[in-house]
Scaffold this active site. Structure first.
Site, PDB file in Angstrom:
ATOM      1  N   GLY A   1      -6.658  -9.667   1.138  1.00  0.00           N
ATOM      2  CA  GLY A   1      -5.379 -10.021   1.759  1.00  0.00           C
ATOM      3  C   GLY A   1      -5.041 -11.498   1.638  1.00  0.00           C
TER       4      GLY A   1
ATOM      5  CE  LYS B   1     -16.414 -11.882   7.163  1.00  0.00           C
ATOM      6  NZ  LYS B   1     -15.057 -12.289   7.417  1.00  0.00           N
TER       7      LYS B   1
ATOM      8  N   GLY C   1     -12.096  -4.726   0.645  1.00  0.00           N
ATOM      9  CA  GLY C   1     -13.490  -4.309   0.848  1.00  0.00           C
ATOM     10  C   GLY C   1     -13.960  -3.367  -0.245  1.00  0.00           C
TER      11      GLY C   1
ATOM     12  NE  ARG D   1      -4.223  -1.555   1.862  1.00  0.00           N
ATOM     13  CZ  ARG D   1      -5.121  -1.957   2.732  1.00  0.00           C
ATOM     14  NH1 ARG D   1      -4.925  -1.723   4.012  1.00  0.00           N
ATOM     15  NH2 ARG D   1      -6.207  -2.572   2.342  1.00  0.00           N
TER      16      ARG D   1
HETATM   17  P1  AMP Z   1     -13.384 -13.999   4.310  1.00  0.00           P
HETATM   18  O1  AMP Z   1     -12.999 -13.039   5.400  1.00  0.00           O
HETATM   19  O2  AMP Z   1     -14.821 -14.230   4.189  1.00  0.00           O
HETATM   20  O3  AMP Z   1     -12.710 -13.653   2.975  1.00  0.00           O
HETATM   21  O4  AMP Z   1     -12.748 -15.388   4.734  1.00  0.00           O
HETATM   22  C1  AMP Z   1     -11.386 -15.701   4.743  1.00  0.00           C
HETATM   23  C2  AMP Z   1     -11.179 -16.901   5.628  1.00  0.00           C
HETATM   24  O5  AMP Z   1     -11.993 -17.955   5.154  1.00  0.00           O
HETATM   25  C3  AMP Z   1      -9.779 -17.467   5.663  1.00  0.00           C
HETATM   26  O6  AMP Z   1      -9.222 -17.166   6.916  1.00  0.00           O
HETATM   27  C4  AMP Z   1      -9.970 -18.982   5.478  1.00  0.00           C
HETATM   28  O7  AMP Z   1      -9.283 -19.748   6.432  1.00  0.00           O
HETATM   29  C5  AMP Z   1     -11.458 -19.131   5.692  1.00  0.00           C
HETATM   30  N1  AMP Z   1     -12.025 -20.323   5.013  1.00  0.00           N
HETATM   31  C6  AMP Z   1     -11.964 -20.639   3.718  1.00  0.00           C
HETATM   32  N2  AMP Z   1     -12.553 -21.822   3.493  1.00  0.00           N
HETATM   33  C7  AMP Z   1     -12.995 -22.278   4.685  1.00  0.00           C
HETATM   34  C8  AMP Z   1     -13.670 -23.464   5.106  1.00  0.00           C
HETATM   35  N3  AMP Z   1     -14.002 -24.422   4.237  1.00  0.00           N
HETATM   36  N4  AMP Z   1     -13.964 -23.588   6.419  1.00  0.00           N
HETATM   37  C9  AMP Z   1     -13.623 -22.624   7.300  1.00  0.00           C
HETATM   38  N5  AMP Z   1     -12.984 -21.477   6.964  1.00  0.00           N
HETATM   39  C10 AMP Z   1     -12.673 -21.312   5.661  1.00  0.00           C
END
Ligand code: AMP
Length: 409
Positions: A367, A209, A390, A45
């Site tokens: 990230g 999420k 974001g 950044r």
């Molecule tokens: P987000 O903040 O929604 O982009 O999520 C990122 C996080 O999703 C990372 O820390 C990953 O470890 C987690 N993640 C990805 N796939 C899975 C899964 N199958 N089960 C649990 N966590 C997950």
């Protein structure tokens, strides 16, 4: 031209100004990750904002830098002070960088008046003032006294309704513009939005999420040829189709369920665009050393959870990415932080980098996705790495970002 294009045309950039004898108030995003010794882990950044700073210095302007850092919630503290950046910036920019411990008031103005042409003053963390996150007119007015021309180069926060992003530019009339980094981010995202990219267009979404990405699916399904969904995001889809997901992660939210059902109903003729994993690597607990095996994603036993996409899914996603001419990626397809469950995400990083080498256009944000590209040492092969996770996601929801709208003349 669509509404977005028209608005972008109306926004000035640093190239529209000559900064000689002018003080540029630059809103940057120096919110970089650091370790416990205050060592910068990823300086992307900061490095990305250097072209804007250099242009102004070369024209003999003066520079006042304002940024946030972390989430101090209006409380000043050593932990969140920006002071640690002074040496780093001086070295990178090859000019002395001064620091002042406040952002508003007479002492800052005195310090700015003492600045010589070509000099830089970095101010303390904007979020030490609770007003920053509240779109406060009074605070923005005080900030507006710090420069002649306002420059926004902080793409990472352009989706936020914060004083220095949405209110501050109002006080500069026509003397406001976006920086070189912001211009690049907008141009590259614009290449993607409204299906402007070369076809086939593929979007790979992962992460845990689904709530943060469901609106993107609704927008993208209109123009993408392939929408690949992996990671924790895939389980709500499987559940709604009647699959058994065992103890896999799932966001429990009725709105998500309703929205997914709406997507299935409204876009039933386009539903083939969405590709979910067929097989997954399941684990008997949420840890790297857990017992693991391959399972069909629709029949995960109780007591087991899907933590990565399986070999057939990797092959299927790779096949689609290889034939795509425009690729966008945000979010890991598994818990890539655990080496034993990182193969899927690393494979996606490699196949996107290889497709780019063969001429496809790729845009990666968030990230985690960028971190996995770095793990595979292939981040340099990607066409464009976005500095704003974001902000990138909000753009993909077909939203005009508030910080960009505020730059309209
Ligand atoms: P987000 O903040 O929604 O982009 O999520 C990122 C996080 O999703 C990372 O820390 C990953 O470890 C987690 N993640 C990805 N796939 C899975 C899964 N199958 N089960 C649990 N966590 C997950």
């Amino acid at each position: 031209m669509n509404d977005y294009d028209i608005m972008i045309e109306e926004i000035k950039t640093v190239y529209d100004f000559n900064f000689k004898n002018q003080t540029a108030l630059i809103r940057v995003d120096f919110n970089v990750p650091i370790n416990k010794y205050q060592k910068i882990i990823d300086d992307t950044r900061i490095i990305s904002s250097i072209p804007t700073i250099n242009k102004i210095i070369s024209e003999k302007g003066k520079i006042v830098l304002i940024s946030h850092f972390g989430r101090p919630k209006g409380i000043p503290s050593e932990t969140y002070s920006l002071k640690f950046l002074v040496n780093f910036l001086s070295k990178k920019l090859k000019v002395p960088v001064n620091f002042h411990e406040s952002c508003v008031g007479k002492t800052v103005i005195r310090k700015i008046n003492e600045l010589k042409t070509g000099e830089i003053l970095l101010l303390e963390n904007l979020r030490f003032y609770k007003e920053e996150e509240k779109e406060d007119e009074g605070f923005a007015y005080e900030l507006s006294k710090l420069g002649d021309i306002y420059v926004n180069d902080a793409f990472g926060v352009v989706h936020r309704f914060h004083s220095s992003i949405t209110i501050l530019p109002k006080f500069f009339g026509k003397k406001k513009c976006i920086g070189i980094l912001m211009k690049k981010e907008i141009q590259f995202l614009n290449k993607f939005l409204y299906g402007k990219g070369k076809k086939p267009i593929t979007v790979l979404l992962g992460g845990s999420k689904i709530s943060s990405k469901i609106e993107i699916i609704e927008n993208i399904i209109n123009f993408a040829d392939y929408l690949l969904v992996g990671g924790g995001m895939s389980y709500p889809f499987i559940k709604i189709k009647g699959g058994m997901i065992g103890d896999s992660i799932i966001e429990k939210n009725q709105i998500i369920e309703k929205t997914l059902r709406r997507i299935f109903d409204k876009y039933h003729n386009k539903i083939n665009v969405i590709h979910l994993p067929k097989d997954v690597i399941i684990a008997d607990s949420f840890k790297n050393e857990a017992n693991k095996k391959i399972a069909n994603i629709h029949s995960i036993p109780e007591g087991w959870m899907g933590l990565d996409i399986g070999p057939c899914s990797i092959k299927n996603f790779e096949k689609i990415i290889k034939k795509s001419k425009t690729i966008l990626w945000n979010g890991p397809v598994g818990v890539f932080e655990f080496p034993n469950f990182s193969l899927g995400t690393k494979s996606m990083a490699k196949v996107i980098a290889n497709a780019t080498e063969k001429g496809s256009f790729s845009l990666v944000g968030g990230g985690d996705s960028i971190a996995s590209l770095k793990m595979e040492k292939c981040e340099k092969k990607i066409s464009y790495l976005s500095t704003g996770g974001g902000a990138m996601l909000d753009s993909l929801k077909n939203k005009i970002l508030p910080g960009i709208k505020a730059m309209k003349q």
